[in-house]
Scaffold this motif. Structure first.
Motif, PDB file in Angstrom:
ATOM      1  N   GLY A 105       4.299  -1.243 -12.658  1.00  0.00           N
ATOM      2  CA  GLY A 105       3.782  -2.481 -12.855  1.00  0.00           C
ATOM      3  C   GLY A 105       4.234  -3.655 -11.719  1.00  0.00           C
ATOM      4  N   HIS A 106       5.632  -3.253 -11.602  1.00  0.00           N
ATOM      5  CA  HIS A 106       6.579  -4.343 -10.570  1.00  0.00           C
ATOM      6  C   HIS A 106       6.176  -4.096  -9.134  1.00  0.00           C
ATOM      7  CE1 HIS A 106       9.330  -5.188 -14.224  1.00  0.00           C
ATOM      8  NE2 HIS A 106       8.921  -6.423 -13.643  1.00  0.00           N
ATOM      9  N   TYR A 107       5.690  -2.888  -8.832  1.00  0.00           N
ATOM     10  CA  TYR A 107       5.553  -2.424  -7.337  1.00  0.00           C
ATOM     11  C   TYR A 107       4.108  -1.828  -7.308  1.00  0.00           C
ATOM     12  CZ  TYR A 107      10.645  -2.706  -7.317  1.00  0.00           C
ATOM     13  OH  TYR A 107      11.980  -3.016  -7.331  1.00  0.00           O
ATOM     14  N   THR A 108       3.084  -2.726  -7.889  1.00  0.00           N
ATOM     15  CA  THR A 108       1.791  -2.431  -7.659  1.00  0.00           C
ATOM     16  C   THR A 108       1.270  -2.216  -6.236  1.00  0.00           C
ATOM     17  OG1 THR A 108       1.192  -3.527  -9.744  1.00  0.00           O
ATOM     18  CG2 THR A 108      -0.699  -3.173  -8.389  1.00  0.00           C
ATOM     19  N   SER A 109       1.635  -3.145  -5.582  1.00  0.00           N
ATOM     20  CA  SER A 109       1.185  -3.285  -4.041  1.00  0.00           C
ATOM     21  C   SER A 109       1.713  -1.893  -3.204  1.00  0.00           C
ATOM     22  CB  SER A 109       1.877  -4.436  -3.440  1.00  0.00           C
ATOM     23  OG  SER A 109       1.618  -5.815  -4.187  1.00  0.00           O
ATOM     24  N   ALA A 110       3.012  -1.679  -3.524  1.00  0.00           N
ATOM     25  CA  ALA A 110       3.421  -0.516  -2.732  1.00  0.00           C
ATOM     26  C   ALA A 110       2.738   0.865  -3.244  1.00  0.00           C
ATOM     27  CB  ALA A 110       5.008  -0.237  -2.973  1.00  0.00           C
ATOM     28  N   VAL A 111       2.444   1.001  -4.675  1.00  0.00           N
ATOM     29  CA  VAL A 111       1.690   2.126  -4.927  1.00  0.00           C
ATOM     30  C   VAL A 111       0.259   2.158  -4.536  1.00  0.00           C
ATOM     31  CG1 VAL A 111       0.830   3.442  -7.100  1.00  0.00           C
ATOM     32  CG2 VAL A 111       3.116   2.133  -7.199  1.00  0.00           C
ATOM     33  N   VAL A 112      -0.432   1.094  -4.347  1.00  0.00           N
ATOM     34  CA  VAL A 112      -1.835   0.972  -3.912  1.00  0.00           C
ATOM     35  C   VAL A 112      -1.789   1.226  -2.406  1.00  0.00           C
ATOM     36  CG1 VAL A 112      -3.422  -0.422  -3.431  1.00  0.00           C
ATOM     37  CG2 VAL A 112      -2.498  -0.589  -5.655  1.00  0.00           C
ATOM     38  N   ILE A 113      -0.933   0.729  -1.549  1.00  0.00           N
ATOM     39  CA  ILE A 113      -0.773   1.014  -0.264  1.00  0.00           C
ATOM     40  C   ILE A 113      -0.568   2.560   0.007  1.00  0.00           C
ATOM     41  CG2 ILE A 113       0.501   0.551   1.714  1.00  0.00           C
ATOM     42  CD1 ILE A 113       1.014  -2.206   0.933  1.00  0.00           C
ATOM     43  N   ALA A 114       0.371   3.106  -0.759  1.00  0.00           N
ATOM     44  CA  ALA A 114       0.694   4.445  -0.782  1.00  0.00           C
ATOM     45  C   ALA A 114      -0.416   5.324  -0.932  1.00  0.00           C
ATOM     46  CB  ALA A 114       1.704   4.862  -1.666  1.00  0.00           C
ATOM     47  N   ALA A 115      -1.350   4.985  -1.967  1.00  0.00           N
ATOM     48  CA  ALA A 115      -2.567   5.612  -2.195  1.00  0.00           C
ATOM     49  C   ALA A 115      -3.364   5.651  -1.017  1.00  0.00           C
ATOM     50  CB  ALA A 115      -3.368   5.127  -3.481  1.00  0.00           C
ATOM     51  N   ALA A 116      -3.682   4.491  -0.241  1.00  0.00           N
ATOM     52  CA  ALA A 116      -4.453   4.471   0.649  1.00  0.00           C
ATOM     53  C   ALA A 116      -4.058   5.325   1.930  1.00  0.00           C
ATOM     54  CB  ALA A 116      -4.525   2.869   1.233  1.00  0.00           C
ATOM     55  N   ILE A 117      -2.582   5.260   2.116  1.00  0.00           N
ATOM     56  CA  ILE A 117      -2.122   6.150   3.221  1.00  0.00           C
ATOM     57  C   ILE A 117      -2.461   7.525   2.902  1.00  0.00           C
ATOM     58  CG2 ILE A 117       0.071   6.827   4.425  1.00  0.00           C
ATOM     59  CD1 ILE A 117       0.949   3.856   4.005  1.00  0.00           C
ATOM     60  N   LEU A 118      -1.970   8.074   1.548  1.00  0.00           N
ATOM     61  CA  LEU A 118      -2.250   9.227   1.053  1.00  0.00           C
ATOM     62  C   LEU A 118      -3.920   9.842   1.308  1.00  0.00           C
ATOM     63  CD1 LEU A 118      -0.876  11.789  -0.339  1.00  0.00           C
ATOM     64  CD2 LEU A 118      -1.895  11.114  -2.316  1.00  0.00           C
ATOM     65  N   ALA A 119      -4.833   8.855   1.330  1.00  0.00           N
ATOM     66  CA  ALA A 119      -6.188   9.332   1.420  1.00  0.00           C
ATOM     67  C   ALA A 119      -6.395   9.457   2.857  1.00  0.00           C
ATOM     68  CB  ALA A 119      -7.205   7.831   0.796  1.00  0.00           C
ATOM     69  N   VAL A 120      -5.825   9.047   3.646  1.00  0.00           N
ATOM     70  CA  VAL A 120      -5.818   9.236   5.147  1.00  0.00           C
ATOM     71  C   VAL A 120      -5.506  10.434   5.437  1.00  0.00           C
ATOM     72  CG1 VAL A 120      -5.536   8.465   7.519  1.00  0.00           C
ATOM     73  CG2 VAL A 120      -6.072   6.940   5.470  1.00  0.00           C
ATOM     74  N   PHE A 121      -4.313  10.863   5.167  1.00  0.00           N
ATOM     75  CA  PHE A 121      -3.634  12.139   5.383  1.00  0.00           C
ATOM     76  C   PHE A 121      -3.885  13.302   4.619  1.00  0.00           C
ATOM     77  CE2 PHE A 121      -1.133   8.843   7.498  1.00  0.00           C
ATOM     78  CZ  PHE A 121      -1.303   9.206   8.856  1.00  0.00           C
ATOM     79  N   VAL A 122      -4.211  12.943   3.264  1.00  0.00           N
ATOM     80  CA  VAL A 122      -4.402  13.920   2.409  1.00  0.00           C
ATOM     81  C   VAL A 122      -5.662  13.892   1.680  1.00  0.00           C
ATOM     82  CG1 VAL A 122      -3.351  15.561   0.368  1.00  0.00           C
ATOM     83  CG2 VAL A 122      -1.752  14.333   2.054  1.00  0.00           C
ATOM     84  N   PRO A 123      -6.853  13.964   2.162  1.00  0.00           N
ATOM     85  CA  PRO A 123      -8.088  13.566   1.521  1.00  0.00           C
ATOM     86  C   PRO A 123      -8.371  14.150   0.200  1.00  0.00           C
ATOM     87  CG  PRO A 123      -8.491  14.547   3.473  1.00  0.00           C
ATOM     88  CD  PRO A 123      -7.021  14.328   3.455  1.00  0.00           C
ATOM     89  N   GLU A 124      -7.909  15.370  -0.019  1.00  0.00           N
ATOM     90  CA  GLU A 124      -8.003  16.436  -1.096  1.00  0.00           C
ATOM     91  C   GLU A 124      -7.570  15.809  -2.500  1.00  0.00           C
ATOM     92  OE1 GLU A 124      -6.392  17.296   1.365  1.00  0.00           O
ATOM     93  OE2 GLU A 124      -7.815  18.669   2.541  1.00  0.00           O
ATOM     94  N   ALA A 125      -6.474  14.652  -2.297  1.00  0.00           N
ATOM     95  CA  ALA A 125      -6.123  14.098  -3.516  1.00  0.00           C
ATOM     96  C   ALA A 125      -7.079  13.289  -4.182  1.00  0.00           C
ATOM     97  CB  ALA A 125      -4.824  13.488  -2.961  1.00  0.00           C
ATOM     98  N   PHE A 126      -8.171  12.749  -3.564  1.00  0.00           N
ATOM     99  CA  PHE A 126      -9.082  11.843  -3.800  1.00  0.00           C
ATOM    100  C   PHE A 126     -10.429  12.211  -4.029  1.00  0.00           C
ATOM    101  CE2 PHE A 126      -5.369   9.430  -2.280  1.00  0.00           C
ATOM    102  CZ  PHE A 126      -5.123   8.640  -3.456  1.00  0.00           C
ATOM    103  N   SER A 127     -10.678  13.451  -3.229  1.00  0.00           N
ATOM    104  CA  SER A 127     -12.056  13.864  -3.059  1.00  0.00           C
ATOM    105  C   SER A 127     -12.850  14.361  -4.297  1.00  0.00           C
ATOM    106  CB  SER A 127     -12.188  14.969  -2.121  1.00  0.00           C
ATOM    107  OG  SER A 127     -11.396  16.069  -2.515  1.00  0.00           O
ATOM    108  N   TRP A 128     -11.930  14.718  -5.524  1.00  0.00           N
ATOM    109  CA  TRP A 128     -12.478  15.258  -6.683  1.00  0.00           C
ATOM    110  C   TRP A 128     -13.278  13.991  -7.253  1.00  0.00           C
ATOM    111  CZ3 TRP A 128     -10.573  12.531 -10.846  1.00  0.00           C
ATOM    112  CH2 TRP A 128      -9.169  11.956 -10.626  1.00  0.00           C
TER     113      TRP A 128
END
Length: 324
Positions: free
Chosen positions: A13-36
């Motif tokens: 909750g305190h680091y929402t921004s960092a978690v969201v940005i990390a998810a966006a970066i992860l989607a670029v390099f590890v698309p399998e994490a979100f393709s499901w």
């Protein structure tokens, strides 16, 4: 084990921004994490879970606030559904955006306030009850107002399925919020329900991250195929920055014009500037399947609003500390 989950929830909750940005970066390099998400068609379910957690935090006292302060909340809600949509429309013309990108930023502007705005109001010593009241009312009226505003402002750009958007929003916003409110009404006196509520910020952040990752995954191929993806990304970052910043500024000025105290001015500023971009992202993916570029402004807003809201809340808090 529950205490561990609660601690993780507070951290996220305190680091929402960092978690969201990390998810966006992860989607670029590890698309399998979100393709499901697309494979299983789980987008609506994930957003519905976010809205369910919001409903579980709303009590009868929150609705009493709406009844006790109807004019203030009506003014704030009107500001949400006028300032941001029309600023988005003006920016789309000023920046010469394509029809798809114009609809995307207008869609963000026409969505209700996000749940995270309540957290930001708390952090900057705003009027939290006022914030919750505005978020509650804007979420309730959004299934009708959002499709109509998008159709009015963007219907000439591309085909807007207002009826489909209305149905989608009923399912993923109003229904889960209503169910969450019922849970809160019947179980709020139970100690275990209070423990579960402490885990809800973390659940919301995880779900928001999944929505952002899925949106990035959907938009990335079209960015790359455009031949000028980096330029397009910079352009949309500029538009989102202007849209969000003007929302904060005009919201604060509106509060000043109507003589609100400092806490309420800050709340209106944050409520107007921070939109439920997660909802906009999901609507773009579900409603504008024939126009995939619509999701780009929504996905960028989803990450940026969390970052800017945190920064603004910290600036307000720093101002208070300096004043003391």
């Amino acid at each position: 084990m529950l205490r561990i989950f609660q601690a993780i929830s507070r951290f996220m909750g305190h680091y929402t921004s960092a978690v969201v940005i990390a998810a966006a970066i992860l989607a670029v390099f590890v698309p399998e994490a979100f393709s499901w998400i697309k494979t299983l068609g789980a987008g609506n379910l994930i957003l519905g879970l976010i809205m369910l957690t919001m409903g579980c935090t709303l009590s009868t006292d929150d609705f009493k606030i709406v009844l006790r302060r109807p004019l203030d909340i009506l003014l704030g809600t009107l500001a949400q559904f006028t300032i941001m949509p029309f600023v988005a429309f003006a920016l789309s013309k000023l920046f010469g955006l394509s029809p798809e990108l114009s609809v995307g930023i207008i869609l963000v502007g026409c969505c209700p306030g996000g749940v995270s705005s309540n957290i930001m109001s708390f952090l900057c010593k705003g009027d939290v009850a006022f914030s919750v009241g505005m978020t509650t009312v804007s979420t309730i009226v959004a299934p009708i107002v959002t499709p109509l505003m998008v159709y009015f402002l963007a219907g000439e750009e591309i085909a807007v399925d207002a009826w489909g958007m209305f149905q989608n929003m009923l399912i993923v916003t109003l229904l889960p919020v209503a169910v969450g409110c019922m849970f809160n009404f019947f179980f709020s006196q139970k100690s275990y329900f209070a423990d579960i509520q402490l885990c809800m910020p973390g659940i919301s952040v995880i779900c928001l991250s999944l929505i952002v990752g899925n949106a990035v995954l959907a938009a990335l191929p079209h960015l790359l195929a455009s031949g000028n993806g980096f330029t397009l990304l910079l352009l949309m970052l500029g538009v989102v920055f202007c849209h969000n910043t003007l929302g904060y500024l005009l919201g604060f000025l509106l509060g000043s014009f109507f003589g609100f105290n400092t806490a309420k001015k800050r709340t209106v500023s944050i409520e107007v500037g921070m939109q439920n971009a997660g909802l906009a992202t999901n609507l773009a993916l579900q409603t504008f399947t024939a126009n995939p570029l619509v999701v780009i402004p929504c996905a960028i807003s989803c990450a940026y609003h969390s970052i800017s809201g945190t920064i603004l809340a910290n600036l307000f808090a720093a101002y208070d500390r300096r004043k003391k």
